[in-house]
Design a protein around this motif. Sequence first.
Motif, PDB file in Angstrom:
ATOM      1  N   GLU A  45       0.797  -1.222   0.000  1.00 25.46           N
ATOM      2  CA  GLU A  45       0.000   0.000   0.000  1.00 25.46           C
ATOM      3  C   GLU A  45       0.834   1.278   0.000  1.00 25.46           C
ATOM      4  OE1 GLU A  45      -2.191  -0.275   3.679  1.00 25.46           O
ATOM      5  OE2 GLU A  45      -0.445   0.250   4.891  1.00 25.46           O
ATOM      6  N   ARG A  48       0.626   3.668  -3.027  1.00 27.23           N
ATOM      7  CA  ARG A  48      -0.716   4.241  -3.134  1.00 27.23           C
ATOM      8  C   ARG A  48      -0.925   5.332  -2.089  1.00 27.23           C
ATOM      9  NH1 ARG A  48      -3.319  -0.109  -2.204  1.00 27.23           N
ATOM     10  NH2 ARG A  48      -4.052   0.250  -0.092  1.00 27.23           N
ATOM     11  N   GLN A  52      -1.686   9.464  -2.318  1.00 26.18           N
ATOM     12  CA  GLN A  52      -2.757  10.139  -1.587  1.00 26.18           C
ATOM     13  C   GLN A  52      -2.212  11.272  -0.718  1.00 26.18           C
ATOM     14  OE1 GLN A  52      -5.061   7.178   0.525  1.00 26.18           O
ATOM     15  NE2 GLN A  52      -5.219   5.860  -1.289  1.00 26.18           N
ATOM     16  N   GLU A 321      -9.509   9.071   0.874  1.00 28.31           N
ATOM     17  CA  GLU A 321      -9.318   8.358  -0.383  1.00 28.31           C
ATOM     18  C   GLU A 321      -8.984   6.891  -0.160  1.00 28.31           C
ATOM     19  OE1 GLU A 321      -6.885   8.933  -4.604  1.00 28.31           O
ATOM     20  OE2 GLU A 321      -6.521  10.290  -2.921  1.00 28.31           O
ATOM     21  N   GLU A 322      -8.231   6.582   0.900  1.00 27.86           N
ATOM     22  CA  GLU A 322      -7.886   5.189   1.168  1.00 27.86           C
ATOM     23  C   GLU A 322      -9.129   4.373   1.511  1.00 27.86           C
ATOM     24  OE1 GLU A 322      -5.484   1.720   1.727  1.00 27.86           O
ATOM     25  OE2 GLU A 322      -5.423   3.536   0.503  1.00 27.86           O
ATOM     26  N   HIS A 325     -10.872   3.753  -1.663  1.00 26.98           N
ATOM     27  CA  HIS A 325     -10.185   2.710  -2.446  1.00 26.98           C
ATOM     28  C   HIS A 325     -10.532   1.315  -1.932  1.00 26.98           C
ATOM     29  CE1 HIS A 325      -6.991   0.362  -4.331  1.00 26.98           C
ATOM     30  NE2 HIS A 325      -6.697  -0.090  -3.133  1.00 26.98           N
ATOM     31  N   SER A 328     -14.014   0.470  -2.879  1.00 25.77           N
ATOM     32  CA  SER A 328     -14.165   0.139  -4.299  1.00 25.77           C
ATOM     33  C   SER A 328     -13.716  -1.289  -4.579  1.00 25.77           C
ATOM     34  CB  SER A 328     -13.377   1.124  -5.151  1.00 25.77           C
ATOM     35  OG  SER A 328     -11.979   0.939  -5.008  1.00 25.77           O
ATOM     36  N   CYS A 329     -12.660  -1.735  -3.883  1.00 27.59           N
ATOM     37  CA  CYS A 329     -12.200  -3.123  -4.047  1.00 27.59           C
ATOM     38  C   CYS A 329     -13.263  -4.102  -3.571  1.00 27.59           C
ATOM     39  CB  CYS A 329     -10.896  -3.329  -3.281  1.00 27.59           C
ATOM     40  SG  CYS A 329      -9.486  -2.425  -3.939  1.00 27.59           S
TER      41      CYS A 329
END
Length: 372
Positions: A45, A48, A52, A321-322, A325, A328-329
């Motif tokens: 991570e 990513r 962010q 945002e994390e 994310h 969304s997964c």
Amino acid sequence: MECAAKGLAEDPCTSGTHRRCGSCGAVAYCSKDHQFIHWKVHKEECARLATQMSRIDMLSQFPFTFSVEPLVLNNTNQSMRCLFLESIKVHLKGLWKSECMCGPDIACVKDLSITAEWNMESSLCPCTEPENPVPAPLASWEDYYQWRSLPLHSPVAVLLHWPLSIYHCLQLSRTRASRYDGHDTLRIHYLGPEKELLQLAVFAELRALFPGVHLRIELVGPAVPRSRDGEVVTISSYANCSDESCHCRSSIASENLNCSSVTLRIWKGLYHERYGDIVKDSNPHLILAPNAGVAAYPSWMPTIEMIRGIGVPAIFTDFCEEAAHLASCCISSITGQPLGLPIQVNPFRQPIAENNTALYIPCYSNGFVFGM
């Protein structure tokens, strides 16, 4: 901040988290040993989170002239929100009561519809009809404040992020009102309400944003008190300012002059459990789940499965945002498809950052939007 390796290492954490990842800067550790142990998790991570973190300055950019940070620097014994609310003289007053931890517990409130006071002068709050029709579309807080003739030192965005996020999500989904019982009607299923149940009067701003439209919003979630299940709240006027002579307090102003109204119906339970009852007279144009925390709660799985089968636009928001994310997964793993609406910053996010004990990334209520 908590040590990111807490629970992974056999040795207990030492006091304080004085180390941060040198690559992303998003996570903290109590020791070099714990940082080493956590790397097997963090390496997936790190890049990513670094991306962010590079957007932090952008997230904290707002047009407002009120400030919160200097208050915290001068006083570390109270929460940032309490200090801010005290500085603008609305702490534990009117619509602001539930905006900090000092406020009432939702389960103890007998009437969800009674709090309709801004507790500030008329020039600082939207207590009457707008002077002009809403321009299309509003794209930022600055646009909204200009349209509503509000000064940028007005703090009302702290509460109005609820209806403005609904407005933004409706724009993103390209949802249009349909004719229902002879009226232009928008039906929204609003999942997981919590604090906003004590701020229902702010949803009156949807009347100004959608003139001539009847909005029916079904609020469903486990935080709804059992005694409130099935309660209906109709909002046909704006929350009042503190000026006794203001037009908002007259009987004429309380009438539904622009033929708009907002009807809120409240349901206790999980959406997939109450859906059959709700759609008996309210098939949705849009499903909206603010600050959903999809990755944190397994109870979302059957709800997302059901939404997939309904075929109605569904939009989620989350604090950072994390979280978006990870959500969304989860959603893509259930639906087998990528998001229909990619993760993006919500221009109408709340302008006060939330505490985050896991990451140095700032969190904002309704901070990011994404959808199926």
